[in-house]
Design an enzyme around this catalytic site. Structure first.
Site, mmCIF file in Angstrom:
data_model
loop_
_atom_site.group_PDB
_atom_site.id
_atom_site.type_symbol
_atom_site.label_atom_id
_atom_site.label_comp_id
_atom_site.label_asym_id
_atom_site.label_seq_id
_atom_site.Cartn_x
_atom_site.Cartn_y
_atom_site.Cartn_z
ATOM 1 N N LYS A 86 0.800 -1.239 0.000
ATOM 2 C CA LYS A 86 0.000 0.000 0.000
ATOM 3 C C LYS A 86 0.827 1.282 0.000
ATOM 4 O O LYS A 86 0.337 2.356 0.310
ATOM 5 C CB LYS A 86 -1.010 0.035 1.172
ATOM 6 C CG LYS A 86 -1.866 -1.196 1.255
ATOM 7 C CD LYS A 86 -2.604 -1.431 -0.059
ATOM 8 C CE LYS A 86 -2.800 -2.884 -0.320
ATOM 9 N NZ LYS A 86 -2.950 -3.210 -1.731
ATOM 10 N N CYS A 87 2.107 1.138 -0.327
ATOM 11 C CA CYS A 87 2.968 2.325 -0.415
ATOM 12 C C CYS A 87 3.105 2.810 -1.853
ATOM 13 O O CYS A 87 3.859 3.748 -2.118
ATOM 14 C CB CYS A 87 4.339 2.024 0.176
ATOM 15 S SG CYS A 87 4.302 1.961 1.975
ATOM 16 N N THR A 89 3.118 0.296 -4.701
ATOM 17 C CA THR A 89 3.777 -0.765 -5.476
ATOM 18 C C THR A 89 3.328 -0.759 -6.942
ATOM 19 O O THR A 89 4.151 -0.827 -7.859
ATOM 20 C CB THR A 89 3.433 -2.146 -4.861
ATOM 21 O OG1 THR A 89 3.507 -2.055 -3.439
ATOM 22 C CG2 THR A 89 4.364 -3.216 -5.365
ATOM 23 N N HIS A 151 7.890 -7.472 -1.241
ATOM 24 C CA HIS A 151 7.463 -6.776 -0.021
ATOM 25 C C HIS A 151 8.356 -7.200 1.139
ATOM 26 O O HIS A 151 8.102 -6.850 2.282
ATOM 27 C CB HIS A 151 6.020 -7.158 0.332
ATOM 28 C CG HIS A 151 4.968 -6.488 -0.509
ATOM 29 N ND1 HIS A 151 5.079 -5.200 -0.954
ATOM 30 C CD2 HIS A 151 3.754 -6.929 -0.940
ATOM 31 C CE1 HIS A 151 3.984 -4.887 -1.649
ATOM 32 N NE2 HIS A 151 3.172 -5.918 -1.658
ATOM 33 N N ARG A 173 5.859 5.434 1.961
ATOM 34 C CA ARG A 173 4.744 6.379 1.910
ATOM 35 C C ARG A 173 4.411 6.815 3.326
ATOM 36 O O ARG A 173 4.662 6.059 4.287
ATOM 37 C CB ARG A 173 3.545 5.649 1.289
ATOM 38 C CG ARG A 173 2.325 6.491 1.037
ATOM 39 C CD ARG A 173 1.206 5.646 0.445
ATOM 40 N NE ARG A 173 0.118 6.495 -0.016
ATOM 41 C CZ ARG A 173 -1.016 6.057 -0.520
ATOM 42 N NH1 ARG A 173 -1.231 4.753 -0.638
ATOM 43 N NH2 ARG A 173 -1.957 6.900 -0.912
ATOM 44 N N ARG A 308 -7.548 2.922 -5.630
ATOM 45 C CA ARG A 308 -8.645 3.450 -4.820
ATOM 46 C C ARG A 308 -8.729 4.951 -5.082
ATOM 47 O O ARG A 308 -9.420 5.386 -5.973
ATOM 48 C CB ARG A 308 -8.414 3.107 -3.330
ATOM 49 C CG ARG A 308 -9.628 3.351 -2.433
ATOM 50 C CD ARG A 308 -9.302 3.009 -0.994
ATOM 51 N NE ARG A 308 -8.209 3.819 -0.479
ATOM 52 C CZ ARG A 308 -8.359 4.980 0.155
ATOM 53 N NH1 ARG A 308 -9.568 5.448 0.399
ATOM 54 N NH2 ARG A 308 -7.308 5.674 0.578
ATOM 55 N N LYS A 309 -7.955 5.743 -4.319
ATOM 56 C CA LYS A 309 -7.984 7.193 -4.538
ATOM 57 C C LYS A 309 -6.679 7.712 -5.129
ATOM 58 O O LYS A 309 -6.671 8.674 -5.879
ATOM 59 C CB LYS A 309 -8.230 7.897 -3.205
ATOM 60 C CG LYS A 309 -9.670 7.949 -2.773
ATOM 61 C CD LYS A 309 -9.794 8.966 -1.660
ATOM 62 C CE LYS A 309 -11.232 9.180 -1.267
ATOM 63 N NZ LYS A 309 -11.338 10.069 -0.089
ATOM 64 N N GLY A 310 -5.590 7.114 -4.704
ATOM 65 C CA GLY A 310 -4.286 7.553 -5.213
ATOM 66 C C GLY A 310 -3.946 8.977 -4.815
ATOM 67 O O GLY A 310 -3.406 9.743 -5.609
#
Ligand code: PAP
Length: 342
Positions: A86-87, A89, A151, A173, A308-310
């Site tokens: 979730k950083c 990738t 990861h 992130r 999702r939102k970015g």
């Protein structure tokens, strides 16, 4: 991808952690499962997490890590994209793929692979090669130079990764946005009424109990290595790509050994890569909207779940200011003196 100039080989790192073999590396398929059962495990996330060498993994992932330690053979020309989940990738995979293969796949070509294949599937994970429909033998059959992802914490990468001088691009992130993204992802995957609350996820994350966590240890190891060996580890932040993606594209190209030529600079190639890999462009493509991959264990991951939102700062819509400040304080304390700040 052009062959990057060879980095100086070495046998030890400043921390001494990167080159260690472990007796667990030789576990057979059967004893690997038994070994995992003997490790500490804790409930809380939708899947229980198991602690291995101070990091937390779900069972599938830990099996993958141990198999990779046994079966993955790095090559000096490999480039490894390392992240915590979730950083960013997916974004990094798209950018690095576009940059590295631009002489083979013209950026404006109607058949560019990024238009028909998910970035996650174009760059296979070392520890979950099956996501791209491959196993370690097939990773071994890929021609050099390979673009791979992981990861895994730095200390768990196969020791030869470091002694051979493989290049690593690490992307991190802001932990608050990472946590929010993680929570949404977990709840999308679970697809039942076991939804995890922000409060519970926050508490666990702050304790260092999160998938591939502790968050700060994962970042810190790569950060220190990037400071000691900038020719081997390029350390990036999601927020800096967001701020100026074309600048990061140029850095990536140089680091990968395929710097932009003067002509490419004047033709705006960096911006072209940034646009091709942008959230807006990728989310409009059919391949990123439909389909997915069955990971077994009742886990089905739709291609669309990686978008999702970015955005930077979405955490403020999901946690209180006090929670944000608390997490910032914890992370600052953990990173104190390292020079790494969020
Ligand atoms: P992974 O580590 O689990 O493989 P990863 O790509 O890091 O996945 O996680 C998805 C996050 O990256 C999402 O963040 P969000 O939940 O805060 O929105 C996703 O939107 C974001 N992302 C994916 N592609 C892009 C992109 N092209 N530009 C910016 N952000 C992106």
């Amino acid at each position: 991808m052009a062959q990057p100039p060879a980095a100086a080989p070495r046998t030890s790192s400043p921390e001494g952690a990167t080159t260690q073999s472990s007796p667990d590396d030789a576990l057979s398929e059967e004893s690997l499962k038994e070994f995992i059962t003997s490790l500490p495990s804790r409930e809380g996330w939708p899947q229980p997490l198991i602690q291995y060498k101070s990091y937390w993994f779900n069972r599938n992932m830990l099996e993958g890590v141990l198999r990779a330690r046994r079966a993955f053979a790095p090559r000096a020309e490999d480039v490894i994209l390392a992240t915590q989940p979730k950083c960013g990738t997916t974004w990094l995979k798209a950018l690095a793929f576009a940059v590295a293969t631009r002489s083979r796949h013209g950026l404006g070509a109607p058949d560019h692979p990024l238009l028909t294949r998910h970035p996650q599937h174009l760059v296979p994970f070392i520890e979950i090669p099956g996501v791209a429909g491959r196993d370690h033998a097939e990773l071994g059959a890929l021609p050099s130079p390979r673009l791979l992802a992981t990861h895994m914490p730095m200390s768990l990468l196969t020791p030869e990764t470091w002694s051979l001088g493989c290049r690593v691009v690490y992307l991190c992130r802001d932990p608050k946005d990472t946590l929010v993204s993680r929570l949404h992802f977990e709840n999308m995957v679970a697809q039942d009424d076991s939804a995890l609350s922000m409060e519970d996820a926050f508490g666990m994350f702050c304790e260092g109990f999160s998938p591939k966590g502790p968050f700060w240890d994962h970042c810190l190891d790569y950060w220190k290595e990037s400071m000691a060996r900038p020719d081997t580890v390029l350390f990036l932040k999601y927020e800096e790509i967001k701020l100026d993606p074309a600048r990061v594209v140029k850095m990536l190209a140089s680091f990968l050994g395929v710097p932009l030529t003067e002509e490419e600079e004047s033709c705006g190639v960096a911006q072209e890569v940034a646009t091709l890999c942008s959230f807006e462009k990728l989310t409009r493509l059919q391949v990123n909207q439909v389909g997915g991959v069955d990971h077994g264990n009742k886990v089905y991951i739709y291609n669309s779940m990686f978008y999702r939102k970015g955005e930077v700062g979405d955490w403020a819509n999901h946690m209180s200011r006090e929670m944000g400040e608390k997490l910032d304080r914890i992370v600052q304390e953990k990173l104190q003196g390292s020079g790494l700040v969020f």
